[in-house]
Design a protein around this motif. Structure first.
Motif, PDB file in Angstrom:
ATOM      1  N   ASN A   1       0.865  -1.178   0.000  1.00 63.03           N
ATOM      2  CA  ASN A   1       0.000   0.000   0.000  1.00 63.03           C
ATOM      3  C   ASN A   1       0.898   1.224   0.000  1.00 63.03           C
ATOM      4  O   ASN A   1       1.436   1.613   1.041  1.00 63.03           O
ATOM      5  N   ASP A   2       1.047   1.841  -1.141  1.00 64.73           N
ATOM      6  CA  ASP A   2       1.957   2.981  -1.274  1.00 64.73           C
ATOM      7  C   ASP A   2       1.262   4.320  -1.077  1.00 64.73           C
ATOM      8  O   ASP A   2       1.858   5.375  -1.321  1.00 64.73           O
ATOM      9  N   ASP A   3       0.003   4.285  -0.648  1.00 59.41           N
ATOM     10  CA  ASP A   3      -0.713   5.528  -0.353  1.00 59.41           C
ATOM     11  C   ASP A   3      -0.243   6.053   1.010  1.00 59.41           C
ATOM     12  O   ASP A   3      -0.269   5.318   1.997  1.00 59.41           O
ATOM     13  N   PRO A   4       0.201   7.290   1.100  1.00 60.35           N
ATOM     14  CA  PRO A   4       0.729   7.814   2.367  1.00 60.35           C
ATOM     15  C   PRO A   4      -0.339   8.124   3.405  1.00 60.35           C
ATOM     16  O   PRO A   4      -0.018   8.361   4.571  1.00 60.35           O
ATOM     17  N   LYS A   5      -1.625   8.102   3.008  1.00 58.98           N
ATOM     18  CA  LYS A   5      -2.681   8.501   3.942  1.00 58.98           C
ATOM     19  C   LYS A   5      -3.789   7.464   4.129  1.00 58.98           C
ATOM     20  O   LYS A   5      -4.306   7.298   5.225  1.00 58.98           O
ATOM     21  N   GLU A   6      -4.149   6.757   3.050  1.00 58.13           N
ATOM     22  CA  GLU A   6      -5.316   5.881   3.097  1.00 58.13           C
ATOM     23  C   GLU A   6      -4.951   4.419   3.351  1.00 58.13           C
ATOM     24  O   GLU A   6      -3.900   3.943   2.923  1.00 58.13           O
ATOM     25  N   THR A   7      -5.848   3.712   4.040  1.00 54.88           N
ATOM     26  CA  THR A   7      -5.661   2.295   4.310  1.00 54.88           C
ATOM     27  C   THR A   7      -6.214   1.456   3.155  1.00 54.88           C
ATOM     28  O   THR A   7      -6.981   1.944   2.332  1.00 54.88           O
ATOM     29  N   SER A   8      -5.817   0.186   3.122  1.00 57.12           N
ATOM     30  CA  SER A   8      -6.330  -0.759   2.127  1.00 57.12           C
ATOM     31  C   SER A   8      -6.732  -2.046   2.834  1.00 57.12           C
ATOM     32  O   SER A   8      -6.131  -2.430   3.838  1.00 57.12           O
ATOM     33  N   THR A   9      -7.744  -2.710   2.277  1.00 60.88           N
ATOM     34  CA  THR A   9      -8.233  -3.967   2.833  1.00 60.88           C
ATOM     35  C   THR A   9      -8.408  -4.975   1.711  1.00 60.88           C
ATOM     36  O   THR A   9      -8.898  -4.637   0.634  1.00 60.88           O
ATOM     37  N   ALA A  10      -7.998  -6.218   1.968  1.00 60.93           N
ATOM     38  CA  ALA A  10      -8.143  -7.271   0.962  1.00 60.93           C
ATOM     39  C   ALA A  10      -8.449  -8.596   1.634  1.00 60.93           C
ATOM     40  O   ALA A  10      -8.204  -8.773   2.833  1.00 60.93           O
ATOM     41  N   ILE A  11      -8.993  -9.524   0.863  1.00 60.28           N
ATOM     42  CA  ILE A  11      -9.157 -10.890   1.322  1.00 60.28           C
ATOM     43  C   ILE A  11      -8.468 -11.804   0.317  1.00 60.28           C
ATOM     44  O   ILE A  11      -8.423 -11.520  -0.874  1.00 60.28           O
ATOM     45  N   SER A  12      -7.902 -12.889   0.825  1.00 58.05           N
ATOM     46  CA  SER A  12      -7.213 -13.849  -0.031  1.00 58.05           C
ATOM     47  C   SER A  12      -7.781 -15.241   0.190  1.00 58.05           C
ATOM     48  O   SER A  12      -7.982 -15.671   1.332  1.00 58.05           O
ATOM     49  N   ALA A  13      -8.049 -15.932  -0.907  1.00 60.32           N
ATOM     50  CA  ALA A  13      -8.524 -17.306  -0.862  1.00 60.32           C
ATOM     51  C   ALA A  13      -7.400 -18.233  -1.309  1.00 60.32           C
ATOM     52  O   ALA A  13      -6.626 -17.907  -2.219  1.00 60.32           O
ATOM     53  N   PHE A  14      -7.303 -19.403  -0.656  1.00 61.48           N
ATOM     54  CA  PHE A  14      -6.258 -20.378  -0.954  1.00 61.48           C
ATOM     55  C   PHE A  14      -6.899 -21.738  -1.241  1.00 61.48           C
ATOM     56  O   PHE A  14      -7.885 -22.111  -0.611  1.00 61.48           O
ATOM     57  N   GLY A  15      -6.298 -22.474  -2.161  1.00 61.50           N
ATOM     58  CA  GLY A  15      -6.776 -23.809  -2.499  1.00 61.50           C
ATOM     59  C   GLY A  15      -6.141 -24.881  -1.656  1.00 61.50           C
ATOM     60  O   GLY A  15      -5.815 -25.961  -2.157  1.00 61.50           O
ATOM     61  N   SER A  16      -5.968 -24.598  -0.378  1.00 59.42           N
ATOM     62  CA  SER A  16      -5.390 -25.551   0.570  1.00 59.42           C
ATOM     63  C   SER A  16      -5.792 -25.120   1.969  1.00 59.42           C
ATOM     64  O   SER A  16      -5.937 -23.916   2.231  1.00 59.42           O
ATOM     65  N   VAL A  17      -5.960 -26.078   2.858  1.00 64.27           N
ATOM     66  CA  VAL A  17      -6.270 -25.712   4.239  1.00 64.27           C
ATOM     67  C   VAL A  17      -5.037 -25.147   4.940  1.00 64.27           C
ATOM     68  O   VAL A  17      -5.149 -24.493   5.971  1.00 64.27           O
ATOM     69  N   ASP A  18      -3.872 -25.404   4.380  1.00 69.57           N
ATOM     70  CA  ASP A  18      -2.632 -24.879   4.948  1.00 69.57           C
ATOM     71  C   ASP A  18      -1.682 -24.554   3.806  1.00 69.57           C
ATOM     72  O   ASP A  18      -0.837 -25.357   3.429  1.00 69.57           O
ATOM     73  N   ALA A  19      -1.833 -23.341   3.250  1.00 67.16           N
ATOM     74  CA  ALA A  19      -1.019 -22.950   2.095  1.00 67.16           C
ATOM     75  C   ALA A  19       0.447 -22.805   2.461  1.00 67.16           C
ATOM     76  O   ALA A  19       1.330 -22.946   1.623  1.00 67.16           O
ATOM     77  N   GLY A  20       0.728 -22.527   3.745  1.00 62.93           N
ATOM     78  CA  GLY A  20       2.107 -22.290   4.169  1.00 62.93           C
ATOM     79  C   GLY A  20       2.574 -20.922   3.714  1.00 62.93           C
ATOM     80  O   GLY A  20       2.134 -20.425   2.671  1.00 62.93           O
ATOM     81  N   THR A  21       3.428 -20.295   4.499  1.00 60.32           N
ATOM     82  CA  THR A  21       3.993 -19.001   4.125  1.00 60.32           C
ATOM     83  C   THR A  21       5.487 -19.004   4.359  1.00 60.32           C
ATOM     84  O   THR A  21       5.946 -19.293   5.469  1.00 60.32           O
ATOM     85  N   VAL A  22       6.236 -18.723   3.316  1.00 62.43           N
ATOM     86  CA  VAL A  22       7.690 -18.626   3.399  1.00 62.43           C
ATOM     87  C   VAL A  22       8.063 -17.167   3.186  1.00 62.43           C
ATOM     88  O   VAL A  22       7.983 -16.652   2.072  1.00 62.43           O
ATOM     89  N   SER A  23       8.437 -16.478   4.254  1.00 64.82           N
ATOM     90  CA  SER A  23       8.817 -15.070   4.168  1.00 64.82           C
ATOM     91  C   SER A  23      10.264 -14.962   3.711  1.00 64.82           C
ATOM     92  O   SER A  23      11.166 -15.490   4.366  1.00 64.82           O
ATOM     93  N   VAL A  24      10.482 -14.279   2.604  1.00 61.47           N
ATOM     94  CA  VAL A  24      11.848 -14.158   2.078  1.00 61.47           C
ATOM     95  C   VAL A  24      12.774 -13.438   3.070  1.00 61.47           C
ATOM     96  O   VAL A  24      13.832 -13.967   3.409  1.00 61.47           O
ATOM     97  N   PRO A  25      12.402 -12.245   3.576  1.00 64.14           N
ATOM     98  CA  PRO A  25      13.319 -11.571   4.513  1.00 64.14           C
ATOM     99  C   PRO A  25      13.588 -12.381   5.775  1.00 64.14           C
ATOM    100  O   PRO A  25      14.742 -12.510   6.209  1.00 64.14           O
ATOM    101  N   LEU A  26      12.533 -12.938   6.372  1.00 68.14           N
ATOM    102  CA  LEU A  26      12.712 -13.682   7.618  1.00 68.14           C
ATOM    103  C   LEU A  26      13.472 -14.978   7.405  1.00 68.14           C
ATOM    104  O   LEU A  26      14.361 -15.327   8.184  1.00 68.14           O
ATOM    105  N   ASN A  27      13.123 -15.714   6.338  1.00 65.77           N
ATOM    106  CA  ASN A  27      13.806 -16.982   6.097  1.00 65.77           C
ATOM    107  C   ASN A  27      15.283 -16.798   5.778  1.00 65.77           C
ATOM    108  O   ASN A  27      16.114 -17.614   6.154  1.00 65.77           O
ATOM    109  N   VAL A  28      15.597 -15.723   5.098  1.00 61.71           N
ATOM    110  CA  VAL A  28      16.994 -15.501   4.722  1.00 61.71           C
ATOM    111  C   VAL A  28      17.814 -14.938   5.884  1.00 61.71           C
ATOM    112  O   VAL A  28      18.912 -15.403   6.165  1.00 61.71           O
TER     113      VAL A  28
END
Length: 206
Positions: free
Chosen positions: A147-174
């Motif tokens: 969200n590159d807007d300096p003032k306004e918020t953004s909201t989204a929803i994400s759907a996944f085709g798995s009960v556990d899609a898993g998340t691999v964070s590049v900064p944290l994992n590295v």
């Protein structure tokens, strides 16, 4: 022998594809053995109300994701789907990451977002989304939302085709997984001091 192996390739490909998703269930739905709800399974079992307070809450200072999975919604077990509610304060980012077990279908509800993913040929696909737009992030590929807007918020929803899609964070994992500083310095063609500064910035605050 070689010809037999070649003939078996289509089956092996099919097997790999079949095993790539969530396991199939042999009933209409699964009720976990440790389910603590009413003894009779009714509409309440298939209803999740955990986002009520989140939807109506004030935004935090940083990007926040609330996941809906079998861990907090047992009725999803065996159904091959899960959900996430994403809140982006002004100027926040969901850093580069991937989901090894599912594609992600994002629907922007409010504000605007810059999104993108990188394919295995290192090509970047990016787009600016407005409320009502959808964007799909292919399974396993590194992607981000910002969200590159300096003032306004953004909201989204994400759907996944798995009960556990898993998340691999590049900064944290590295930078927080324990890889030696000298290896990271060589990999990123920099010095150890820079690597340590990056690690310090990613360390959890007390």
């Amino acid at each position: 022998m070689i010809s037999s192996f070649i003939k078996s390739i289509p089956f092996l490909v099919f097997l790999a594809v079949a095993m790539g998703g969530d396991p199939e269930i042999t009933a209409d739905f699964v009720v976990p053995a440790n389910y603590s709800g009413n003894s009779v399974v009714d509409g309440n079992f298939f209803t999740f109300t955990g986002l009520r307070n989140v939807v109506n809450s004030n935004y935090l200072r940083t990007f926040t994701v609330n996941k809906v999975s079998p861990a907090n919604f047992p009725a999803l077990e065996g159904q091959g789907v899960s959900y996430a509610f994403l809140q982006f304060p002004a100027g926040s980012i969901n850093p580069p990451h991937s989901h090894p077990r599912s594609a992600e279908l994002l629907l922007l509800l409010k504000g605007w977002l810059n999104v993108g993913f990188i394919d295995t040929n290192n090509k970047l696909y990016e787009k600016t989304l407005k409320a009502g737009d959808m964007f799909v992030f292919p399974k396993g590929l590194v992607h981000y939302q910002s969200n590159d807007d300096p003032k306004e918020t953004s909201t989204a929803i994400s759907a996944f085709g798995s009960v556990d899609a898993g998340t691999v964070s590049v900064p944290l994992n590295v930078f927080t997984s324990g890889i030696d500083d000298y290896i990271l310095a060589r990999a990123f063609k920099t010095d150890v001091a820079t690597i340590q500064k990056l690690k310090e910035g990613l360390a959890p605050r007390a």
